[in-house]
Design an enzyme around this catalytic site. Structure first.
Site, mmCIF file in Angstrom:
data_model
loop_
_atom_site.group_PDB
_atom_site.id
_atom_site.type_symbol
_atom_site.label_atom_id
_atom_site.label_comp_id
_atom_site.label_asym_id
_atom_site.label_seq_id
_atom_site.Cartn_x
_atom_site.Cartn_y
_atom_site.Cartn_z
ATOM 1 C CB CYS A 29 -6.702 5.073 4.268
ATOM 2 S SG CYS A 29 -5.384 5.930 5.182
ATOM 3 C CD GLU B 297 -6.242 6.610 0.708
ATOM 4 O OE1 GLU B 297 -5.454 6.327 1.644
ATOM 5 O OE2 GLU B 297 -7.183 7.420 0.844
ATOM 6 C CE LYS C 206 -10.189 7.385 3.162
ATOM 7 N NZ LYS C 206 -8.828 8.006 3.000
#
Lengths: 282, 282
Positions: free
Chosen positions: B145, B41, B111
């Site tokens: 994540c 990331e 995200k």
């Protein structure tokens, strides 16, 4: 609240034996202060029946003779119990977990996800959604064994406010990653307590792997049993821990929230129906 | 297909350094036969920006100067790459993972689940659903994540036919159960490959825990990196394993199916909207 997870062997088809074992272990767990006592899947009946006709002989209505005796024991000793048994369905049997207390039956959960194994090969699919029940000062959700492989099961009960998910189970050889990884994940992702209560022993060539495990709202293991011995594990459920879904690692800076951070508008695909053939049901 | 998971340190705010590191590691991974190369990331930018104004300086349009250079490298060396960066949004920045090949940008994932940490404290919420992309002969889903803490993320991509989920990540101290339990569970419950590619090093008091991990469709760990070193892990994805969702333990008897055994009609609660305040966004 103090809870007992009772890992035992079960005699297939011997309800009298299994019933007196349950009553005795309720007495023993109560004497050590447990308010809720959780037994394995099919703790009253056994699991690896050869066909539906054999399994039908051991299914009992709820309430019925076996649950009457367990409720009588709970009247005598106090507390609550969750235990697995078979219930007659219109065309066969449901694999169920019963929640009972001194005043009678509180809930009956009918197994929703059925593997092609043991009695589940020919059991009737659970026809009611997952539910959460008030038990003393905590809220308890119930699922059975293979349900825990589907994250939707625990998630649904987290959304209903479960503090603890009780999972009567019959994990066989091959299911080792369930007790190694999955129960920690279910507890962590939902920030609640998770108790997978397995049996030990063998039935008709199937070995059950024990390893009853209780995990906490951070995903850590509180207690875990051996792979072979009958054991009672005791643990405490603190509803303050499971009701606060927020984790603050750096005050004022690093915080996450297991519930509020969800994005349900992105999950539409999860409820799309399918018509895929299921093992043994094609 | 051979895949590389590249665990590296990243210099916050130094795009030139991070970009040449990515190009060099593409060359190195390609020389060892990887067709797809996955980076952490924010591998281009760093993560722990102090405020939105600082982060904005390092956001680049896609395609843009940085992705042009990476695509040029992929033209020269071949293969595909997935890497994290920041993209301008209408009122700030998206935290994104880009999939690129020799012919240009293939996909940009924004995200969806944002923790109250690093740039995510003030990033814009991802506004498009999870997607799965054809990469050579496999199908790759992308999440970032914290998305992996929500089982709905991987599940949605499993339903779209992902063979591999690539998770560029920045797991900090405190997220140890993610690499200890969650990636094994995600792979197992969806019967696919899962690669969580973390960084090492520190940024402004935050330490990243490394432990890049790749898990297989049975939930076992294929390979796992150290907590501190820069490493390239190589692994193979066999789409035959991820496309057959059925597990037969005893032929003709014990079989389960990770996809067909789902009961979507019981999952309605999962998509109910909520309006709970989120940490740092109240």
């Amino acid at each position: 609240m103090k809870v007992a997870a009772v890992q035992v062997d079960v005699k297939i088809g011997d309800i009298d034996h299994n019933l007196s074992q349950i009553v005795q272990l309720i007495a023993e767990s109560r004497s050590q202060g447990a308010e809720l006592i959780i037994f394995p899947e099919c703790a009253l009946t056994g699991y690896c029946f050869s066909d539906l006709n054999e399994a039908r002989q051991f299914a009992q209505s709820i309430p019925g003779p076996a649950t009457d005796l367990i409720v009588k024991a709970l009247k005598e000793f106090g507390g609550y119990a969750i235990f697995g048994m078979l219930e007659p369905s219109a065309d066969g049997v449901f694999n169920v977990a019963v929640l009972a207390g001194a005043d009678g039956i509180i809930g009956v959960y009918r197994k929703i996800h059925l593997p092609g194994l043991g009695v589940d090969q020919f059991a009737t699919y659970g026809d009611r959604p997952f539910e959460v029940y008030d038990v003393g000062d905590i809220r308890v959700g119930i699922a059975i064994c293979y349900d825990s492989a589907f994250p939707e099961s625990a998630r649904t009960m987290m959304l209903q406010g479960a503090d603890l998910i009780a999972l009567p189970t019959n994990f066989p050889t091959g299911a080792e990653n369930m007790t190694k990884h999955v129960m920690n994940t279910r507890a962590m992702e939902n920030k609640l307590y998770f108790a997978a209560v397995n049996r030990v022993g063998e039935e008709r060539g199937f070995r059950f792997i024990g390893e009853t495990i209780v995990t906490d709202p951070d995903g850590n293991t509180i207690t875990k049993a051996s792979g072979t011995d009958e054991e009672i594990l005791f643990f405490d459920v603190d509803p303050k821990e499971s009701r606060n879904k927020r984790i603050v690692r750096v005050p004022g800076k690093h915080a996450i929230d297991r519930l509020a951070d969800r994005r349900p508008e992105m999950y539409e695909q999860l409820i799309e129906p399918h018509s895929l053939p299921r093992p043994g049901r094609e």
